[in-house]
Design an enzyme around this catalytic site. Structure first.
Site, PDB file in Angstrom:
ATOM      1  N   ASP A  35       0.628  -1.040   0.154  1.00  0.00           N
ATOM      2  CA  ASP A  35      -0.275  -0.125  -0.049  1.00  0.00           C
ATOM      3  C   ASP A  35       0.645   1.308   0.073  1.00  0.00           C
ATOM      4  O   ASP A  35       0.670   2.370   1.155  1.00  0.00           O
ATOM      5  CB  ASP A  35      -0.639  -0.085   1.449  1.00  0.00           C
ATOM      6  CG  ASP A  35      -0.643  -0.221   2.490  1.00  0.00           C
ATOM      7  OD1 ASP A  35       0.713  -0.549   2.483  1.00  0.00           O
ATOM      8  OD2 ASP A  35      -1.042   0.475   3.643  1.00  0.00           O
ATOM      9  N   HIS A  61       9.481  -0.199   9.666  1.00  0.00           N
ATOM     10  CA  HIS A  61       8.137  -0.914   9.471  1.00  0.00           C
ATOM     11  C   HIS A  61       8.036  -2.592   7.901  1.00  0.00           C
ATOM     12  O   HIS A  61       9.136  -2.963   8.494  1.00  0.00           O
ATOM     13  CB  HIS A  61       7.172  -0.601   9.094  1.00  0.00           C
ATOM     14  CG  HIS A  61       6.539   0.191  10.105  1.00  0.00           C
ATOM     15  ND1 HIS A  61       7.017  -0.373  11.881  1.00  0.00           N
ATOM     16  CD2 HIS A  61       5.937   1.755  10.587  1.00  0.00           C
ATOM     17  CE1 HIS A  61       6.436   0.545  12.841  1.00  0.00           C
ATOM     18  NE2 HIS A  61       5.825   1.381  11.725  1.00  0.00           N
TER      19      HIS A  61
HETATM   20  O1  RIB Z   1       2.172   0.004  10.731  1.00  0.00           O
HETATM   21  C1  RIB Z   1       3.544   0.175  10.232  1.00  0.00           C
HETATM   22  C2  RIB Z   1       2.468  -0.591   8.866  1.00  0.00           C
HETATM   23  O2  RIB Z   1       0.939   0.441   8.502  1.00  0.00           O
HETATM   24  C3  RIB Z   1       3.351  -0.742   8.034  1.00  0.00           C
HETATM   25  O3  RIB Z   1       2.674  -1.649   6.493  1.00  0.00           O
HETATM   26  C4  RIB Z   1       3.047   1.396   6.942  1.00  0.00           C
HETATM   27  O4  RIB Z   1       3.266   1.297   5.815  1.00  0.00           O
HETATM   28  C5  RIB Z   1       1.365   0.814   6.930  1.00  0.00           C
HETATM   29  O5  RIB Z   1       0.381   0.443   5.993  1.00  0.00           O
HETATM   30 CA    CA Z   2       3.352  -0.913   4.170  1.00  0.00          CA
END
Ligand code: RIB
Ligand code: CA
Length: 316
Positions: free
Chosen positions: A10, A242
């Site tokens: 995303d 992340h």
């Molecule tokens: O919580 C972090 C996640 O949420 C990552 O994938 C960031 O891109 C959002 O989608």
């Molecule tokens: Ca993400």
């Protein structure tokens, strides 16, 4: 032989960083991107995925458009205050000239997995809707994927979307519970580890100083995202890593300490989206909600310094 992966994404600033990290890693062969709502609406996720591949000179990699909404109910909405209105830190790069393929994300995943049994790893770094839909379309993908390595969830730490839940899981808890309950090899790279990996301002400066064109793009998209972290987490400097942590797991799983626990996802009330493992002690593993559930590899600790060196080494 490089590992074949499909990244379900995303994009999203940290998704962009993860995609570039994967494309610059010889251990990995990105055979497709599939898109999902989350940081942005799905249509914009697809636009961004196509542009990221153009920027990387990898228009040979197909992009398949994913679901617009979770399994049940409407999408809760994007987070422009985290990733910008364009999902890329308000850089407003020109639109891509390429188009997504005609297949949906779920169709693409099923076709690719069934054509190469045991070879493909799914790497979801957004909500898990497309993966659940692919399982619904062809349940035999469970026995035909190599593995699923996902960014999402929080086992023993608080959430980030709510006090209880991590954003990717919170955006479609029903889909997440399907994915954690299927009989396949799932690894959860969640906030238990990603909140321990801090890319500092000094690290981020290395992107701007790098001669790699993809590093220069990261240097442009990150400042908006960094400002969000520094406002939202008292004392924070730089960003948490992340989505790239899931890519790092694929390259070097020894960076992580893993526990194997069954995981259920709360779908009700104010804890909606919380991932609940059984606890290391006690007998909750035999209680009905976790009974007969497969063991999930839950990452609980990480060598953050080595992970950061790995990621930065690929692009700076
Ligand atoms: O919580 C972090 C996640 O949420 C990552 O994938 C960031 O891109 C959002 O989608
Ligand atoms: Ca993400």
């Amino acid at each position: 032989m490089p590992q074949k992966i499909i990244i379900d994404t995303d994009p999203g600033v940290d998704d962009a960083m993860a995609i570039f990290f994967a494309l610059r890693s010889p251990e990995l062969d990105v055979i497709g991107l599939t898109t999902i709502f989350g940081n942005v609406e799905t249509e914009l996720a697809t636009t961004n995925a196509l542009r990221l591949l153009e920027q990387a000179g990898r228009t040979d990699i197909p992009v398949a458009n994913g679901a617009d909404n979770p399994l049940t109910g409407p999408f809760g909405g994007p987070v422009p205050f985290v990733h910008g209105d364009d999902g890329q830190g308000n850089t407003n790069f020109p639109p891509p000239t390429t188009r997504p393929i005609d297949q949906t994300a779920a169709q693409f995943i099923v076709e690719q997995v069934m054509a190469a049994p045991g070879e493909i790893t799914l790497v979801p770094i957004g909500p898990l809707t497309n993966i659940a839909l692919a399982l619904r379309l062809e349940p035999r993908i469970a026995e035909n994927v190599k593995a699923v390595v996902l960014m999402g969830g929080n086992a023993l730490v608080p959430g980030n979307a709510t006090p209880a839940a991590e954003a990717n899981i919170h955006n479609d808890p029903e889909a997440a519970d399907v994915v954690f309950g299927a009989d396949w090899d799932v690894t959860m790279v969640g906030l238990d580890v990603t909140h321990k990996v801090n890319m500092t301002p000094a690290h981020l400066d290395r992107y701007a100083a790098s001669g790699d064109p993809l590093a220069r793009i990261i240097a442009q998209i990150v400042p908006f995202y960094r400002a969000y972290f520094e406002r939202s987490f008292p004392g924070a400097q730089g960003i948490y890593v992340h989505d790239s942590s899931a890519i790092a797991y694929l390259i070097d799983p020894a960076l992580f300490t893993v526990e194997r626990w069954p995981v259920r996802v709360e779908t009700q009330g104010f804890s909606r989206g919380k991932t609940w493992p059984t606890l290391p002690s006690g007998n909750s593993g035999v209680l009905p909600p976790w009974q007969n559930r497969p063991l999930v590899n839950v990452c609980v600790a990480v060598d953050a310094a080595r992970l950061l060196a790995l990621e930065l080494g690929r692009l700076t």
